[in-house]
Design a protein around this motif. Sequence first.
Motif, PDB file in Angstrom:
ATOM      1  N   LEU A  33       0.835  -1.192   0.000  1.00 57.29           N
ATOM      2  CA  LEU A  33       0.000   0.000   0.000  1.00 57.29           C
ATOM      3  C   LEU A  33       0.877   1.252   0.000  1.00 57.29           C
ATOM      4  O   LEU A  33       1.767   1.413   0.841  1.00 57.29           O
ATOM      5  N   LEU A  34       0.609   2.136  -0.962  1.00 59.34           N
ATOM      6  CA  LEU A  34       1.297   3.417  -1.005  1.00 59.34           C
ATOM      7  C   LEU A  34       0.432   4.475  -0.335  1.00 59.34           C
ATOM      8  O   LEU A  34      -0.791   4.450  -0.435  1.00 59.34           O
ATOM      9  N   LYS A  35       1.089   5.425   0.332  1.00 58.93           N
ATOM     10  CA  LYS A  35       0.380   6.524   0.955  1.00 58.93           C
ATOM     11  C   LYS A  35       0.832   7.824   0.307  1.00 58.93           C
ATOM     12  O   LYS A  35       1.996   7.989  -0.053  1.00 58.93           O
ATOM     13  N   ALA A  36      -0.111   8.757   0.183  1.00 60.11           N
ATOM     14  CA  ALA A  36       0.186  10.027  -0.484  1.00 60.11           C
ATOM     15  C   ALA A  36       1.331  10.741   0.204  1.00 60.11           C
ATOM     16  O   ALA A  36       1.430  10.769   1.438  1.00 60.11           O
ATOM     17  N   GLU A  37       2.208  11.298  -0.637  1.00 63.97           N
ATOM     18  CA  GLU A  37       3.336  12.123  -0.195  1.00 63.97           C
ATOM     19  C   GLU A  37       4.439  11.321   0.498  1.00 63.97           C
ATOM     20  O   GLU A  37       5.443  11.899   0.914  1.00 63.97           O
ATOM     21  N   GLU A  38       4.286   9.994   0.612  1.00 66.54           N
ATOM     22  CA  GLU A  38       5.330   9.181   1.234  1.00 66.54           C
ATOM     23  C   GLU A  38       6.113   8.454   0.147  1.00 66.54           C
ATOM     24  O   GLU A  38       5.535   7.947  -0.806  1.00 66.54           O
ATOM     25  N   THR A  39       7.426   8.375   0.300  1.00 64.53           N
ATOM     26  CA  THR A  39       8.284   7.746  -0.701  1.00 64.53           C
ATOM     27  C   THR A  39       8.654   6.331  -0.255  1.00 64.53           C
ATOM     28  O   THR A  39       9.072   6.104   0.896  1.00 64.53           O
ATOM     29  N   THR A  40       8.474   5.379  -1.172  1.00 63.03           N
ATOM     30  CA  THR A  40       8.847   3.987  -0.925  1.00 63.03           C
ATOM     31  C   THR A  40      10.147   3.696  -1.661  1.00 63.03           C
ATOM     32  O   THR A  40      10.283   4.017  -2.842  1.00 63.03           O
ATOM     33  N   HIS A  41      11.110   3.072  -0.969  1.00 63.49           N
ATOM     34  CA  HIS A  41      12.396   2.710  -1.563  1.00 63.49           C
ATOM     35  C   HIS A  41      12.514   1.196  -1.629  1.00 63.49           C
ATOM     36  O   HIS A  41      12.110   0.487  -0.692  1.00 63.49           O
ATOM     37  N   ALA A  42      13.055   0.681  -2.724  1.00 63.66           N
ATOM     38  CA  ALA A  42      13.274  -0.768  -2.867  1.00 63.66           C
ATOM     39  C   ALA A  42      14.366  -0.988  -3.900  1.00 63.66           C
ATOM     40  O   ALA A  42      14.791  -0.054  -4.597  1.00 63.66           O
ATOM     41  N   THR A  43      14.828  -2.240  -4.018  1.00 66.72           N
ATOM     42  CA  THR A  43      15.885  -2.583  -4.980  1.00 66.72           C
ATOM     43  C   THR A  43      15.543  -3.899  -5.654  1.00 66.72           C
ATOM     44  O   THR A  43      15.163  -4.884  -4.995  1.00 66.72           O
ATOM     45  N   PHE A  44      15.667  -3.930  -6.993  1.00 68.75           N
ATOM     46  CA  PHE A  44      15.499  -5.174  -7.737  1.00 68.75           C
ATOM     47  C   PHE A  44      16.859  -5.871  -7.840  1.00 68.75           C
ATOM     48  O   PHE A  44      17.896  -5.207  -8.029  1.00 68.75           O
ATOM     49  N   PRO A  45      16.853  -7.192  -7.772  1.00 72.47           N
ATOM     50  CA  PRO A  45      18.112  -7.923  -7.979  1.00 72.47           C
ATOM     51  C   PRO A  45      18.508  -7.884  -9.454  1.00 72.47           C
ATOM     52  O   PRO A  45      17.762  -7.387 -10.297  1.00 72.47           O
ATOM     53  N   ALA A  46      19.671  -8.421  -9.759  1.00 68.73           N
ATOM     54  CA  ALA A  46      20.184  -8.394 -11.136  1.00 68.73           C
ATOM     55  C   ALA A  46      19.552  -9.492 -11.975  1.00 68.73           C
ATOM     56  O   ALA A  46      20.235 -10.376 -12.514  1.00 68.73           O
TER      57      ALA A  46
END
Length: 961
Positions: A33-46
């Motif tokens: 779930l995304l919330k307005a004005e909040e930034t989500t960080h993640a990383t995809f593998p290779a």
Amino acid sequence: MKKILIIFTVLFLVCLPLSHVKAVTKTDPSATLLKAEETTHATFPAEESEAWYKIVAPTSNDSGHTHFKVTLKSKQILSLSIYPSKERALADDTFFNYRVGTGKNNTATVNFPDAWDGEYWLKVSYIPKDDPSTVVAPYSLQYEEVFISPDHPAEKGAKGAVETAVMNKEDAADTLKDVRSILDGLLASSDAGKEISKLYYKTSPFLVEEFLQNSSSRDAFYNNLKVLRPVIKAAAEKREYTISKEEAKAFHAVSALIKDAVPTSLAKDIAALENKIDSQNLAGSSLSSIFDSLNVSATFAKSGTSKFIVKMKPNTSPKNLIKKASEYSMKTTTLDDSPSVIMDDFYTIHQQISDNSIKSFSKLEADTRKLALDSLPEVEYVEKVTTYSKSSGSYDAYQWAINKNSVLKDAANVDIQYDDFWKSTASQKLAPVKVAVVDSGVDSRLKELQGRVDISNAKSFVEPNGDGSYLDDNGHGTHVAGIIGANSENNLGMKGIANNATILPIKVLDSDTNGDTDEIARGIQYAVDQKVDVINLSLVGEYSPTLEYVLKNAEAKGITVVAATGNDGENNLLYPANSKYTIAVGATNSFGIMASYSNYGRELDVVAPGSKIASTIPDGNIAYMGGTSMATPHVAALVGLLKGQNKALKPAEIRQILRTTTNPLEFSSTEQENNSKEGMSFYEYGESISPAPLSAFFNIQAGYGKINIWHALSKNIIKAQPATLFDNTNYATGKALANTEVKVFQGIKKIGEGKATATGQYKVWVPLQKSGAPLTLTFKNGTNETKARMTVARGAIPAAPKVTTFTDKDTLIKGQTVESARVVVKNSKNQIVASGNATPTGSFGLKIAKQPANSKLNIQITDLAKRTSKAMTITVKDVTPPKAPTVNTIKSTSTTITGTGEKGATVRVYFKTKLLGSAKVDTKGKYSVKIAKQKSGTSLSIKQFDAANNVSPVVNKKVVK
């Protein structure tokens, strides 16, 4: 959308093999779930990866936002797709402008409209460019709630590969349009085609980056794309085409360019594709064979006539028709297989070459076969099938057509007075109505249209068997539907006009907004069978006797059909607007004048706003479109409201209401053309009708004027009747709701006003008008206001006046005649002896000198229009008694009584009351009355009577010895 979509379509023209496209995940993925004005960080593998997110829209409708601005950032090329729902996410079903990739700026942005119910799902995916790859992909994802006006649709921020390649080129718009038709039309119609589109979307981000970094690659792509334009256009139009050597070469060049720009895994898929379609031998291949090899169902036909419609005479067998068609290897099928019997005598004839191809004939071939079929005695007519095309709350401030306070209006009073209507009819309960939108389909999944569309009976006739999806793959039909019936009370997006309307989508136009005669005829007849109240036809083409047949049937069933006039700016209404059985609609712009593109002519009924009209489109945005196509649904919606007031209204009655309640138009520099009597004849089933004289209120360019929704809907409430007014009277009289205020206008100048009595009668004084003069009346009662139009009638020659008895004692001659007439009295010598004017009620009394008894007088009147009556001749009545006669001595021996009197009078002698004798006075004034001898001393009475029986004074005389 245009980006990715275009590219793959263009390149491979739908050639991607399903075996090399990975299937959509079958298991339900979890979504963060995304919330307005909040930034989500993640990383995809290779490695090839994807992640799911979701946005839950606020439950309040008054938050002020229209879109979610979603931003994805990564130094690697990632793809972002946003879906209207979880279900459509799992089917990978979304619109082109909601699929973007990070590129040169390491950022991808999508303005996604809050236009659907439920959760919005987002997919972020990564395909490493190197294979094998050791590059991981960190990224950030966030969204904010924003308001975006129709001036700035979300797709403007999305630049795909083909868009990037053709940017600022003259043919960019046509190329993108055709590619979209291929993806949204041909490919979207089958599972195999949808899988091909997905591969297109995967390649686009890598190509965009390549084109932005390497202008030579972009130029090479564009130059080869120009070579492939005929192929792309033919595919978009479902027209058979054979690939040339030059086009095959361009195809290979584009393919090589793509393989060099995309990751190895995608390049392998493209190489496998080339093997699948035997691309080395592409020259000489037909489009139908290419689509067939890809398991994508589509029917192609060469340019020219490919189908015929045959109308059989009633109660005849098609046996000979089928036999004759089979001699040409042609197939005969019923035009309409619905339960209705109205079209049982119609058949279509065509020649199937393969599953994906129908034979098209040259003009000579077509004429020969038409003649052969037409020669059968059972055949009423044969028609070549032709193609018809479209007539080329948060957003309340942008809806200038219905909002008088819109920020877009360029002049005052350019709207259709929807606000006034809404205020005046807020307490009215309108019956539900059904409006058939016979068009490119309608996307009922939008929040603005949910609950407003008859999904269960929606139908598509684009596919041969009529079983295809009714959903809109172009946007035209959804835009039309929004104008008519978008929910006006949910504080979202926009307001539809007719809140009592349910939309019945009937799809007859394909993704390129083209449809054949037989498809449209079936669609109209289906609407009739569904017992709709109104049919909207925002499409144009050539005259068709088959369409005329079903239009006539629609009117006979009490269904009003509204049609667009066309967008050529010519004095020539296109069909079916020029049919007797449709209401023809032209377009106005936000300056309150006729749009320059709007076709006009003597068959035009009314005009409505058509330029820069904001409405719904399938991708969830509120977008502007323009044309008579957009004007037509304004009128269809108004008809729906009128039917909501009174279901019994017939098409002719509705046409009359529309024509008489319009607003006059301001005109452009072509105003001199407006009163031209030229124009094409309208069509009635089976024949062309000669033009009738034009009404004084009609204008060639604007018909009867711009619709006024307030006045039209108030007409049934106030029930005002047009006034009666002649050119020889000052009073307009009629009936309306009691105590209604009535005003009479000559153009924009008010020339009279009054009020209806408690019994509903009104009588308004106006200056004398010439015969044929057009006048407008307005009627206002409370919050309702309407109008009526009338032309001043020629009054009859006035009758001779009625004159009361006139005597030789009178000095006033009286009588009654028409109002305010001039009265002249002449004697027998033709001398005027009296003159004057009658009162407004027609009575007169003229001073005159005493006239001789029994003389003749001629009385004649001239009315206000200078028409003179016949003369009334009267005789002056004698009411003056004669003088007493003179009587000579009467002796007892006399047997006569003599004397003098008035010539011609009768003298009578009485003893008491007994008449003793009488005699007339002769021409010398003498008389002699014989009597019996009377005794001396007897008193006798003598008097004379004139011709008028007036009696003189009595003379009493005694008898002497």
